[in-house]
Design a protein around this motif. Structure first.
Motif, PDB file in Angstrom:
ATOM      1  N   ILE A  91       0.882  -1.172   0.000  1.00 37.80           N
ATOM      2  CA  ILE A  91       0.000   0.000   0.000  1.00 37.80           C
ATOM      3  C   ILE A  91       0.914   1.214   0.000  1.00 37.80           C
ATOM      4  O   ILE A  91       1.608   1.478   0.978  1.00 37.80           O
ATOM      5  CB  ILE A  91      -0.928   0.016   1.234  1.00 37.80           C
ATOM      6  CG1 ILE A  91      -1.746  -1.263   1.315  1.00 37.80           C
ATOM      7  CG2 ILE A  91      -1.815   1.252   1.220  1.00 37.80           C
ATOM      8  CD1 ILE A  91      -2.667  -1.499   0.152  1.00 37.80           C
ATOM      9  N   ALA A  92       0.927   1.922  -1.107  1.00 34.36           N
ATOM     10  CA  ALA A  92       1.817   3.073  -1.252  1.00 34.36           C
ATOM     11  C   ALA A  92       1.369   4.205  -0.329  1.00 34.36           C
ATOM     12  O   ALA A  92       0.169   4.457  -0.200  1.00 34.36           O
ATOM     13  CB  ALA A  92       1.827   3.551  -2.693  1.00 34.36           C
ATOM     14  N   PRO A  93       2.332   4.863   0.313  1.00 38.31           N
ATOM     15  CA  PRO A  93       1.958   5.997   1.171  1.00 38.31           C
ATOM     16  C   PRO A  93       1.407   7.137   0.330  1.00 38.31           C
ATOM     17  O   PRO A  93       1.785   7.305  -0.831  1.00 38.31           O
ATOM     18  CB  PRO A  93       3.267   6.395   1.853  1.00 38.31           C
ATOM     19  CG  PRO A  93       4.341   5.822   1.007  1.00 38.31           C
ATOM     20  CD  PRO A  93       3.757   4.633   0.286  1.00 38.31           C
ATOM     21  N   LYS A  94       0.499   7.879   0.916  1.00 39.91           N
ATOM     22  CA  LYS A  94      -0.091   9.024   0.221  1.00 39.91           C
ATOM     23  C   LYS A  94       0.966  10.099   0.056  1.00 39.91           C
ATOM     24  O   LYS A  94       1.618  10.498   1.020  1.00 39.91           O
ATOM     25  CB  LYS A  94      -1.274   9.566   1.012  1.00 39.91           C
ATOM     26  CG  LYS A  94      -1.960  10.733   0.346  1.00 39.91           C
ATOM     27  CD  LYS A  94      -3.138  11.213   1.171  1.00 39.91           C
ATOM     28  CE  LYS A  94      -3.773  12.421   0.519  1.00 39.91           C
ATOM     29  NZ  LYS A  94      -4.872  12.951   1.305  1.00 39.91           N
ATOM     30  N   VAL A  95       1.138  10.563  -1.158  1.00 39.71           N
ATOM     31  CA  VAL A  95       2.092  11.632  -1.430  1.00 39.71           C
ATOM     32  C   VAL A  95       1.306  12.925  -1.486  1.00 39.71           C
ATOM     33  O   VAL A  95       0.431  13.102  -2.325  1.00 39.71           O
ATOM     34  CB  VAL A  95       2.830  11.394  -2.769  1.00 39.71           C
ATOM     35  CG1 VAL A  95       3.797  12.520  -3.053  1.00 39.71           C
ATOM     36  CG2 VAL A  95       3.539  10.058  -2.743  1.00 39.71           C
ATOM     37  N   SER A  96       1.594  13.805  -0.553  1.00 37.61           N
ATOM     38  CA  SER A  96       0.869  15.069  -0.520  1.00 37.61           C
ATOM     39  C   SER A  96       1.730  16.174  -1.121  1.00 37.61           C
ATOM     40  O   SER A  96       2.957  16.111  -1.098  1.00 37.61           O
ATOM     41  CB  SER A  96       0.473  15.422   0.912  1.00 37.61           C
ATOM     42  OG  SER A  96       1.626  15.504   1.718  1.00 37.61           O
ATOM     43  N   ALA A  97       1.064  17.160  -1.640  1.00 41.42           N
ATOM     44  CA  ALA A  97       1.766  18.304  -2.210  1.00 41.42           C
ATOM     45  C   ALA A  97       2.412  19.100  -1.080  1.00 41.42           C
ATOM     46  O   ALA A  97       1.892  19.141   0.037  1.00 41.42           O
ATOM     47  CB  ALA A  97       0.784  19.183  -2.973  1.00 41.42           C
ATOM     48  N   PRO A  98       3.556  19.697  -1.350  1.00 44.02           N
ATOM     49  CA  PRO A  98       4.180  20.504  -0.300  1.00 44.02           C
ATOM     50  C   PRO A  98       3.247  21.650   0.100  1.00 44.02           C
ATOM     51  O   PRO A  98       2.506  22.169  -0.730  1.00 44.02           O
ATOM     52  CB  PRO A  98       5.464  21.032  -0.946  1.00 44.02           C
ATOM     53  CG  PRO A  98       5.275  20.851  -2.411  1.00 44.02           C
ATOM     54  CD  PRO A  98       4.277  19.753  -2.596  1.00 44.02           C
ATOM     55  N   PRO A  99       3.274  22.028   1.375  1.00 43.86           N
ATOM     56  CA  PRO A  99       2.371  23.100   1.806  1.00 43.86           C
ATOM     57  C   PRO A  99       2.692  24.410   1.085  1.00 43.86           C
ATOM     58  O   PRO A  99       3.848  24.726   0.828  1.00 43.86           O
ATOM     59  CB  PRO A  99       2.647  23.228   3.304  1.00 43.86           C
ATOM     60  CG  PRO A  99       3.966  22.566   3.531  1.00 43.86           C
ATOM     61  CD  PRO A  99       4.141  21.563   2.433  1.00 43.86           C
TER      62      PRO A  99
END
Length: 101
Positions: A74-82
């Motif tokens: 399960i790939a970790p969620k990649v979030s956009a930089p703040p």
């Protein structure tokens, strides 16, 4: 390849069965095999150790007691930089704080 602290979905008989976190991977005495410690995320939490080949850790199907089993990473969620806060317009005012005596 899944590695320590990764989350995997364990499929049994081609159906999702449970989630687990990989706690540790150590070489087994049998060359090319590894002791994979999994924390089964259910109630109650349970630690299991499976002896697997590297291909099994990568998601290839294997059998346990005749039952087909497969680990899916399960790939970790990649979030956009703040986003950086907007630049204030003009100069701000500094208000000094005074301590009470």
């Amino acid at each position: 390849m899944a590695t320590i602290n990764d989350l995997v979905l364990v499929h049994m008989s081609d159906k999702p069965a449970f989630f687990a976190r990989i706690n540790d991977i150590n070489p087994d005495v049998k060359r090319g095999w590894y002791q994979v410690e999994l924390l089964v995320l259910g109630i109650p939490l349970q630690n299991v150790v499976w002896i697997l080949e590297e291909a099994h850790i990568q998601g290839d199907e294997f059998t346990m007691g005749g039952t087909p089993v497969r680990l899916e990473l399960i790939a970790p969620k990649v979030s956009a930089p703040p986003a950086s806060p907007p630049e204030p317009e003009g100069k701000g005012k500094v208000i000094p704080l005074k301590r009470k005596s």
